[in-house]
Write a protein that holds these residues in place. Structure first.
Motif, PDB file in Angstrom:
ATOM      1  N   ASN A 175      -8.399  11.095   4.970  1.00 40.07           N
ATOM      2  CA  ASN A 175      -7.954   9.811   5.520  1.00 40.07           C
ATOM      3  C   ASN A 175      -7.234   8.995   4.443  1.00 40.07           C
ATOM      4  OD1 ASN A 175      -9.273  10.298   8.056  1.00 40.07           O
ATOM      5  ND2 ASN A 175     -11.218   9.761   7.061  1.00 40.07           N
ATOM      6  N   ASN A 176      -6.283   8.199   4.895  1.00 40.62           N
ATOM      7  CA  ASN A 176      -5.571   7.335   3.950  1.00 40.62           C
ATOM      8  C   ASN A 176      -6.535   6.326   3.333  1.00 40.62           C
ATOM      9  OD1 ASN A 176      -3.200   8.629   4.552  1.00 40.62           O
ATOM     10  ND2 ASN A 176      -2.415   7.027   5.889  1.00 40.62           N
ATOM     11  N   VAL A 177      -6.449   6.187   2.015  1.00 40.03           N
ATOM     12  CA  VAL A 177      -7.316   5.254   1.293  1.00 40.03           C
ATOM     13  C   VAL A 177      -6.799   3.833   1.511  1.00 40.03           C
ATOM     14  CG1 VAL A 177      -8.081   4.492  -0.990  1.00 40.03           C
ATOM     15  CG2 VAL A 177      -7.962   6.935  -0.463  1.00 40.03           C
ATOM     16  N   ILE A 178      -7.708   2.936   1.873  1.00 38.63           N
ATOM     17  CA  ILE A 178      -7.372   1.518   2.001  1.00 38.63           C
ATOM     18  C   ILE A 178      -8.062   0.775   0.855  1.00 38.63           C
ATOM     19  CG2 ILE A 178      -7.447  -0.541   3.441  1.00 38.63           C
ATOM     20  CD1 ILE A 178      -5.735   1.657   4.618  1.00 38.63           C
ATOM     21  N   THR A 179      -7.270   0.160   0.001  1.00 32.86           N
ATOM     22  CA  THR A 179      -7.819  -0.590  -1.127  1.00 32.86           C
ATOM     23  C   THR A 179      -7.723  -2.074  -0.837  1.00 32.86           C
ATOM     24  OG1 THR A 179      -7.503  -1.141  -3.476  1.00 32.86           O
ATOM     25  CG2 THR A 179      -5.575  -0.349  -2.296  1.00 32.86           C
ATOM     26  N   LYS A 180      -8.830  -2.796  -1.046  1.00 38.13           N
ATOM     27  CA  LYS A 180      -8.893  -4.221  -0.717  1.00 38.13           C
ATOM     28  C   LYS A 180      -9.219  -5.053  -1.953  1.00 38.13           C
ATOM     29  CE  LYS A 180     -10.547  -3.276   3.990  1.00 38.13           C
ATOM     30  NZ  LYS A 180     -11.621  -3.564   4.986  1.00 38.13           N
TER      31      LYS A 180
ATOM     32  N   LEU B 249      -0.965   0.046  -7.140  1.00 40.62           N
ATOM     33  CA  LEU B 249       0.305   0.447  -6.518  1.00 40.62           C
ATOM     34  C   LEU B 249       0.386   0.005  -5.056  1.00 40.62           C
ATOM     35  CD1 LEU B 249       0.714   4.063  -7.977  1.00 40.62           C
ATOM     36  CD2 LEU B 249       1.937   1.997  -8.668  1.00 40.62           C
ATOM     37  N   ALA B 250      -0.712  -0.455  -4.514  1.00 33.15           N
ATOM     38  CA  ALA B 250      -0.718  -0.916  -3.125  1.00 33.15           C
ATOM     39  C   ALA B 250       0.295  -2.047  -2.951  1.00 33.15           C
ATOM     40  CB  ALA B 250      -2.112  -1.384  -2.735  1.00 33.15           C
ATOM     41  N   GLU B 251       0.976  -2.032  -1.819  1.00 39.65           N
ATOM     42  CA  GLU B 251       2.089  -2.958  -1.612  1.00 39.65           C
ATOM     43  C   GLU B 251       1.741  -4.106  -0.671  1.00 39.65           C
ATOM     44  OE1 GLU B 251       5.186  -0.310  -0.367  1.00 39.65           O
ATOM     45  OE2 GLU B 251       5.649   0.314  -2.433  1.00 39.65           O
ATOM     46  N   ASP B 252       0.449  -4.516  -0.682  1.00 45.03           N
ATOM     47  CA  ASP B 252       0.078  -5.677   0.132  1.00 45.03           C
ATOM     48  C   ASP B 252       0.491  -6.973  -0.559  1.00 45.03           C
ATOM     49  OD1 ASP B 252      -1.767  -5.182  -1.863  1.00 45.03           O
ATOM     50  OD2 ASP B 252      -3.522  -5.717  -0.662  1.00 45.03           O
TER      51      ASP B 252
ATOM     52  N   ASN C  35      -7.418  -7.822   3.525  1.00 41.81           N
ATOM     53  CA  ASN C  35      -7.172  -6.748   4.499  1.00 41.81           C
ATOM     54  C   ASN C  35      -6.802  -5.440   3.809  1.00 41.81           C
ATOM     55  OD1 ASN C  35      -7.681  -8.421   6.686  1.00 41.81           O
ATOM     56  ND2 ASN C  35      -5.547  -9.105   6.799  1.00 41.81           N
ATOM     57  N   GLY C  36      -6.279  -5.563   2.605  1.00 46.21           N
ATOM     58  CA  GLY C  36      -5.966  -4.382   1.808  1.00 46.21           C
ATOM     59  C   GLY C  36      -4.659  -3.707   2.166  1.00 46.21           C
TER      60      GLY C  36
END
Length: 344
Positions: free
Chosen positions: A251-256, A104-107, A229-230
């Motif tokens: 903390n907000n999860v950063i998925t790369k 669902l990440a919008e990178d 960069n995720g």
């Protein structure tokens, strides 16, 4: 052999009994009005050439046959003149598509899953005679569509994929490979798996899964969606972002994008890895890769060469309309001689 293009037009045949009913009603109405005006020999002296039965009935029959012929022309019957045996050649391809929450990440626009759907759909559009299947996976893998040649159905399944299909969290790449490998039941076919993922793997057994794929002769093409960069994983309500997924510390999860795992899978099976950011480039690379793979003869199909026959019915309708225009409401000399309805 024969076939019909549009059999639903047969419902229009109901117009014929309606036409007959209108004719009967009109005939009775005319007869009633004539009887009110006069009767017998008096009417014959006033309109000696009037045809009370034969001409109107003839025109009705002609019109009914015209309507029937036009309806059959719309249905377009086809008759087979020959049967051809066609052999299909291609590759068996299984799409393994990641539907974990990280997708669902919008990178990548609109998001990773949306990009994955776009890539899978466009690759399917570029195929010709290959057979395809679909596997979805997140914390576990599940078969979605078995090997088929129905590309329309496959694209529909792809578009229906979402992150709520699997309740278990994570991305079990090894399970996706194992489940996908079970689709290939014919040892003689050329086998390809197209794995689309961000590469985040929370499972184990990648090496075992690669070994299974190699043992079955499956080449795995991996396509990475996401960026190094995720991005954050949005939580949406009614299409609007209300928050982002957080870890245990708040903390907000950063998925790369984890390209290392995807490259390992591709290299271990004789496939290739590519970034999924440029759709056209991905399609070109996949197409070139598939062209290098030996094609397999699939099942033969017998196809009848049908010829449309609608033109004959249109010609018949036009001919009858011309005849109808020549049939007048009054009695002509030649109709008197024929006296088809024994009129005195």
């Amino acid at each position: 052999m024969w076939g019909l293009d549009a059999p639903f037009y047969f419902y229009l045949l109901l117009l014929i009994p309606i036409l007959i009913a209108v004719y009967l009603w009109n005939t009775l109405w005319k007869k009633k009005k004539i009887n009110e005006f006069g009767s017998g020999s008096y009417l014959k002296r006033l309109a000696p050439e009037a045809s009370t039965t034969s001409k109107p009935l003839t025109k009705l029959i002609l019109l009914a046959v015209v309507v029937f012929a036009l309806i059959i022309a719309l249905v377009n019957p086809k008759f087979g003149t020959k049967i051809e045996t066609v052999k299909r050649q291609g590759v068996d391809i299984v799409f393994a598509i990641d539907v974990s929450k990280s997708m669902l990440a919008e990178d990548m626009a609109p998001n990773r899953l949306g990009k994955s759907k776009q890539l899978a759909t466009q690759i399917i559009n570029s195929l010709a005679s290959d057979r395809i299947g679909i596997v979805g996976y997140a914390g576990s893998a599940f078969p979605m569509l078995p090997i088929t040649t129905d590309y329309g159905m496959a694209k529909m399944y792809v578009q229906d994929m979402n992150t709520d299909m699997v309740s278990s969290m994570g991305t079990a790449l090894s399970q996706a490979i194992e489940v996908g490998s079970n689709y290939f039941d014919d040892p003689k076919t050329s086998k390809v798996m197209i794995l689309i993922s961000d590469g985040e793997d929370h499972g184990e057994g990648i090496n075992d899964a690669i070994a299974i794929a190699k043992d079955k002769g499956i080449k795995i093409i991996t396509i990475g969606v996401g960026t190094p960069n995720g991005g954050q994983i949005p939580i949406k309500q009614n299409g609007k972002i209300v928050d982002y997924k957080k870890d245990t510390d708040g903390n907000n999860v950063i998925t790369k994008l984890n390209e290392t795992t995807l490259k390992e899978i591709a290299q271990g099976t004789g496939g290739i890895f590519m970034y999924g950011s440029n759709t056209n480039e991905v399609i070109q690379i996949v197409d070139k890769t598939l062209q290098k793979i030996e094609k397999t003869d699939f099942e033969s199909q017998q196809i009848a060469d049908f010829q449309s026959q609608f033109q004959w019915f249109i010609a018949l309708a036009l001919l009858l309309l011309i005849i109808d225009s020549l049939v007048l409401e009054r009695r002509t000399a030649w109709m008197k001689k024929l006296n088809l309805f024994n009129e005195k």
